[in-house]
Design a protein around this motif. Structure first.
Motif, short mmCIF file in Angstrom:
data_model
loop_
_atom_site.label_atom_id
_atom_site.label_comp_id
_atom_site.label_asym_id
_atom_site.label_seq_id
_atom_site.Cartn_x
_atom_site.Cartn_y
_atom_site.Cartn_z
N THR A 176 0.51 -1.12 0.15
CA THR A 176 -0.20 0.01 -0.05
C THR A 176 0.70 1.26 0.02
O THR A 176 1.66 1.33 0.94
CB THR A 176 -0.78 0.02 1.34
OG1 THR A 176 -1.61 -1.43 1.23
CG2 THR A 176 -1.71 1.02 1.23
N VAL A 178 1.95 5.10 0.20
CA VAL A 178 1.31 6.45 0.81
C VAL A 178 1.65 7.31 -0.26
O VAL A 178 2.73 7.54 -0.53
CB VAL A 178 2.05 6.84 2.26
CG1 VAL A 178 1.69 8.03 2.63
CG2 VAL A 178 1.64 5.59 3.21
N GLY A 336 20.80 1.91 11.58
CA GLY A 336 19.32 1.80 11.81
C GLY A 336 19.15 0.20 12.35
O GLY A 336 18.24 0.34 13.38
#
Ligand SMILES: Cc1cc2nc3c(=O)[nH]c(=O)nc-3n(C[C@H](O)[C@H](O)[C@H](O)COP(=O)(O)OP(=O)(O)OC[C@H]3O[C@@H](n4cnc5c(N)ncnc54)[C@H](O)[C@@H]3O)c2cc1C
Length: 379
Positions: A176, A178, A336
């Motif tokens: 999906t 954005v 990260g």
């Protein structure tokens, strides 16, 4: 329009860690990724973790890193218990080497930092090499052994986080995209996706190197320049290499099944994430320099990923000034994976109105660039 309290944009290690930490507090976020979860930089990384030490506060980055190192132990055990997935957390130890005289200064400076932080290490003499790491280049000039250096199998860790989030009932929306953040005055009112709009209480942007682009659309200036990194994967006997070997920004990370990662390049190549012949050549040469016998090992694969950059050596963590319900968690560059659990806890605290757990002024998204700091563990 669907409604949810916290929407996390980006399902890499940062977004999934935030969702997991929120779920443990009873907040079931929605996590959106335009791809399958964990296929960005978080998959491409090597999974090196710094040594475990008690949490220390000598600098903001050291505090974040040491908090994360403590949490990795807890989270790894927790994830195994909750969803039965081993994330590959292993304390394999590491050896940091200098092969050339010009590398000695940096290595000794790093050792000075380890000493201050209470990280265990000892200098190895060339006569120790065959005992500690038989395949290490016997011509190495200087070597330090760090028994507490650790690693995760990052693709396994991502799987564990995704399964745990699912288990808690977190809403996962892979595939999906954005498109933009919809705003009214100083609030984000909805997330526009290719599957429709999602209204939200709070929004967390953890979209890695793509965060800057998404935020720019909402008039938030936050550079997250992609820093390309390439890795070559060797396959050898399971016992070929025992420890992580590091030489400046280059490293070999042995997995227990005989796979060995040689990383990593650092390139400004925009959003081009294709591996290149030149980098593969350079990395294989560097691998032979560290362990000459690797020249006879199979090359199984190579790949590239885009690390999210920031304006200095720190990630951006905290509320954006422009909108009262917009939280930013990105810009972790080379670290990260190692910083993800502390980032998750920190952002979950922030989103739930709890004390963050760390002084956030050093990580403000709207800060002026800070001085370069903390290269004790680059990964
Ligand atoms: C070669 C290499 C080696 C590394 N080694 C280490 C290491 O050993 N240790 C360490 O600590 N770190 C390491 N890193 C760094 C680490 O991998 C990154 O800092 C970390 O993965 C960043 O995580 P992230 O979740 O912010 O980004 P990502 O994993 O890139 O996740 C961002 C996600 O956002 C999604 N997204 C983007 N835009 C949109 C949109 N518009 N809509 C929906 N979804 C979107 C993407 O699909 C992606 O899944 C390495 C990185 C590389 C490339």
């Amino acid at each position: 329009m669907k409604s949810t309290d916290v929407v996390v944009v980006g399902g890499g290690v940062i977004g999934l860690s935030i969702a997991y930490a929120l779920a443990k507090r009873g907040v079931l976020a929605t996590v959106i990724d335009r791809d399958a979860f964990g296929k960005g930089a978080s998959w491409a990384g090597a999974g090196m973790l710094p040594p475990f030490v008690v949490r220390t506060t000598s600098s903001p980055m050291v505090e974040l890193r040491s908090w994360s190192a403590v949490l990795y132990r807890e989270w790894s055990a927790e994830l195994r218990e909750r969803v039965g997935v081993d994330n590959g957390y292993r304390v394999t130890g590491g050896i940091d080497v200098a092969l050339e005289p010009g590398e000695l200064g940096d290595l000794k400076t790093a050792a000075g930092r380890w000493r201050v932080e209470g990280i265990r290490f000892e200098q190895l003499q060339p006569s120790d090499f065959t005992r500690v790491e038989p395949e290490l280049n016997p011509k190495a000039l200087y070597a330090f052994y760090l028994p507490d250096r650790a690693q995760i199998r990052n693709p396994w860790h991502l799987r564990a986080l995704e399964a745990a989030a699912q288990n808690f009932g977190v809403k996962l929306m892979p595939h999906t995209s954005v498109r933009r953040l919809k705003t009214v005055d100083n609030r984000i009112t909805a997330i526009e996706t290719d599957g429709g709009d999602i209204s939200c209480g709070q929004v967390v942007i953890a979209a890695g190197a793509w965060s800057g682009g998404l935020l720019a659309e909402a008039q938030v200036a936050l550079p997250t320049p992609p820093l390309k990194g390439q890795i070559v994967l060797f396959r050898a006997e399971a016992t070929f290499l025992r420890h992580i070997i590091e030489r400046g920004k280059l490293y070999l990370v042995p997995r227990e099944d005989g796979r060995i990662l040689m990383g990593a390049t650092e390139e400004n190549a925009g959003f081009d994430s294709r591996p290149t012949a030149e980098a593969v050549h350079e990395l294989t040469q560097q691998a032979y320099a560290l362990c000459p016998a690797l020249a006879r090992a199979e090359i199984e694969k190579y790949w590239a990923g885009l690390r999210p950059g920031s304006i200095d050596t720190r990630p951006y963590l905290g509320f954006a000034q422009e909108y009262e319900n917009l939280i930013i968690a990105t810009g972790h560059k080379r670290a990260g994976l190692q910083l993800a659990p502390a980032t998750g806890e920190l952002i979950a605290n922030l989103a739930t109105g709890a004390v963050p757990g760390i002084d956030l002024s050093n990580f403000r998204p709207d800060r002026a660039p800070g001085p370069a700091e903390d290269v004790a563990f680059r990964s």
